[in-house]
Design a protein around this motif. Structure first.
Motif, PDB file in Angstrom:
ATOM      1  N   ASP A  20       6.886  -3.941  68.261  1.00  0.00           N
ATOM      2  CA  ASP A  20       6.132  -4.193  69.668  1.00  0.00           C
ATOM      3  C   ASP A  20       4.650  -4.230  68.829  1.00  0.00           C
ATOM      4  O   ASP A  20       4.022  -4.053  70.750  1.00  0.00           O
ATOM      5  CB  ASP A  20       6.804  -3.696  70.596  1.00  0.00           C
ATOM      6  N   VAL A  21       3.975  -5.010  67.928  1.00  0.00           N
ATOM      7  CA  VAL A  21       2.774  -4.308  67.603  1.00  0.00           C
ATOM      8  C   VAL A  21       1.892  -5.759  67.738  1.00  0.00           C
ATOM      9  O   VAL A  21       2.550  -6.947  67.698  1.00  0.00           O
ATOM     10  CB  VAL A  21       2.651  -3.424  66.191  1.00  0.00           C
ATOM     11  N   GLU A 169      -1.797   1.974  74.645  1.00  0.00           N
ATOM     12  CA  GLU A 169      -0.536   1.910  74.808  1.00  0.00           C
ATOM     13  C   GLU A 169       0.246   1.289  75.906  1.00  0.00           C
ATOM     14  O   GLU A 169      -0.473   1.950  76.233  1.00  0.00           O
ATOM     15  CB  GLU A 169       0.477   3.232  73.385  1.00  0.00           C
ATOM     16  N   GLU A 170       0.891   0.310  76.032  1.00  0.00           N
ATOM     17  CA  GLU A 170       1.765  -0.269  76.719  1.00  0.00           C
ATOM     18  C   GLU A 170       3.131  -0.202  76.383  1.00  0.00           C
ATOM     19  O   GLU A 170       3.870   0.252  77.032  1.00  0.00           O
ATOM     20  CB  GLU A 170       0.747  -1.539  77.222  1.00  0.00           C
ATOM     21  N   SER A 171       3.605  -0.323  75.523  1.00  0.00           N
ATOM     22  CA  SER A 171       4.648  -0.820  75.741  1.00  0.00           C
ATOM     23  C   SER A 171       5.386   1.221  74.946  1.00  0.00           C
ATOM     24  O   SER A 171       7.110   1.155  74.466  1.00  0.00           O
ATOM     25  CB  SER A 171       5.484  -1.125  74.488  1.00  0.00           C
ATOM     26  N   GLY A 172       4.588   2.425  75.153  1.00  0.00           N
ATOM     27  CA  GLY A 172       5.576   3.300  74.752  1.00  0.00           C
ATOM     28  C   GLY A 172       3.615   4.173  74.891  1.00  0.00           C
ATOM     29  O   GLY A 172       2.511   3.893  75.281  1.00  0.00           O
ATOM     30  N   ALA A 207       1.990  -5.151  75.779  1.00  0.00           N
ATOM     31  CA  ALA A 207       1.746  -6.541  76.682  1.00  0.00           C
ATOM     32  C   ALA A 207       0.605  -6.008  77.178  1.00  0.00           C
ATOM     33  O   ALA A 207      -0.264  -5.228  77.230  1.00  0.00           O
ATOM     34  CB  ALA A 207       2.367  -6.566  78.615  1.00  0.00           C
ATOM     35  N   VAL A 208       0.053  -7.435  77.943  1.00  0.00           N
ATOM     36  CA  VAL A 208      -1.939  -7.207  77.876  1.00  0.00           C
ATOM     37  C   VAL A 208      -1.948  -6.436  79.224  1.00  0.00           C
ATOM     38  O   VAL A 208      -1.081  -6.988  79.693  1.00  0.00           O
ATOM     39  CB  VAL A 208      -2.130  -8.746  77.942  1.00  0.00           C
ATOM     40  N   PRO A 248       5.837  12.518  77.200  1.00  0.00           N
ATOM     41  CA  PRO A 248       6.812  13.310  76.914  1.00  0.00           C
ATOM     42  C   PRO A 248       6.860  14.324  76.073  1.00  0.00           C
ATOM     43  O   PRO A 248       5.518  14.110  75.183  1.00  0.00           O
ATOM     44  CB  PRO A 248       7.675  11.697  76.239  1.00  0.00           C
ATOM     45  N   GLN A 249       7.552  15.188  76.282  1.00  0.00           N
ATOM     46  CA  GLN A 249       6.985  16.655  75.570  1.00  0.00           C
ATOM     47  C   GLN A 249       7.759  16.213  73.470  1.00  0.00           C
ATOM     48  O   GLN A 249       6.461  17.113  73.076  1.00  0.00           O
ATOM     49  CB  GLN A 249       8.189  17.793  75.905  1.00  0.00           C
ATOM     50  N   GLU A 250       8.433  15.745  73.364  1.00  0.00           N
ATOM     51  CA  GLU A 250       8.361  15.520  71.843  1.00  0.00           C
ATOM     52  C   GLU A 250       7.560  14.901  71.658  1.00  0.00           C
ATOM     53  O   GLU A 250       7.096  14.941  70.178  1.00  0.00           O
ATOM     54  CB  GLU A 250       9.687  14.901  71.609  1.00  0.00           C
ATOM     55  N   ILE A 251       6.545  14.414  72.364  1.00  0.00           N
ATOM     56  CA  ILE A 251       5.596  13.186  72.052  1.00  0.00           C
ATOM     57  C   ILE A 251       4.388  13.686  72.187  1.00  0.00           C
ATOM     58  O   ILE A 251       3.053  13.522  71.252  1.00  0.00           O
ATOM     59  CB  ILE A 251       5.237  11.344  72.301  1.00  0.00           C
TER      60      ILE A 251
END
Length: 266
Positions: A20-21, A169-172, A207-208, A248-251
């Motif tokens: 999704d880049v 970052e938008e999608s994550g 997304a923009v 998120p904790q893992e991130i």
């Protein structure tokens, strides 16, 4: 067919389904600029074909940072002797070791990544440079460390568009693998000073977005930086700090480890 979508006059975005880049095309009167070149030679050829369906003008390239999904397509563009710009510290990291890590970390793309010849930028930016595409200026700015050591943004003032790379970052959620979580909020704050309420911001992935989205993500990054500083002062385990994060904790856990490391460097 890979298609570029026009988001402002002469500014087009390709949102590639792999990771999704985003890649961005800015068309001026005498030249055009491609911001980021995707992950593999095959993806870059698709991007170049899409660009050529829009404009025949001579091209220049900008890499927003050194991560493979933003610069491993460089080799396709240099075939036309296309100048490539990036922040100087980012350019120094583009090489075989970066390719080997990408192959190891992305087995689904390993074959295509192994065939890449990592191609660093040929034009280096320390903090700022202005490009002239012929009646259209593009401002390249390194506001500081954040997602990586060498994040570079591209501002197109006459279109009120800013290409942010992975600083936004938008999608994550933001990714912290080799990030500078304590510096990141200040870098985004500096970026925000260049935005209006109407600015369209092209994130590294997704997304923009608008200035409002950027401000909300800045608040989350600032909250995380504060948690890291507080946790280090209290001697808290990284897992306890990560559990309080807005992400998120893992991130978050790599961000806490890196933040502690930076706070305790001699």
């Amino acid at each position: 067919m890979t298609v570029l979508r026009e988001i402002a006059a002469g500014v087009h975005v390709l949102r590639h389904p792999v990771l999704d880049v985003n890649a961005t095309l800015v068309v001026g009167g005498e030249a055009a600029l491609v911001v980021d070149t995707l992950s593999t030679a095959g993806q870059a050829r698709q991007l170049l074909a899409a660009v050529r369906r829009v404009t025949p003008l001579p091209l220049q390239v900008v890499n927003t940072h050194h991560h493979f999904d933003h610069c491993f397509g460089n080799m396709v563009f240099t075939a036309d002797d296309c100048p490539i710009w990036s922040q100087e510290e980012a350019a120094a990291l583009v090489g075989p070791a970066l390719r080997d890590r990408a192959v190891s970390n992305h087995p689904d793309l390993a074959t295509d990544l192994a065939a890449v010849t990592p191609t660093p930028a040929t034009r280096l930016v320390r903090t700022a440079i202005d490009l002239d595409l012929g009646d259209r200026p593009v401002q390249l700015r390194h506001y500081g460390r954040g997602h990586s050591i060498g994040d570079l943004v591209a501002l197109i003032p006459d279109a009120d568009v800013l290409v942010a790379g992975d600083l936004i970052e938008e999608s994550g959620p933001p990714q912290f693998g080799d990030a500078y979580p304590l510096d990141w909020p200040d870098t985004v704050a500096a970026l925000m000073a260049a935005l209006t309420q109407q600015t369209q911001v092209v994130p590294g992935h997704g997304a923009v977005v608008t200035r409002r989205f950027v401000a909300a993500q800045h608040e989350q990054l600032a909250a995380l930086a504060w948690l890291i500083r507080e946790g280090d002062a209290d001697g808290a385990p990284p897992e306890r700090v990560a559990a309080k994060s807005p992400f998120p904790q893992e991130i978050t856990l790599p961000a806490v480890h890196r933040g502690y490391l930076h706070l305790n460097q001699p």
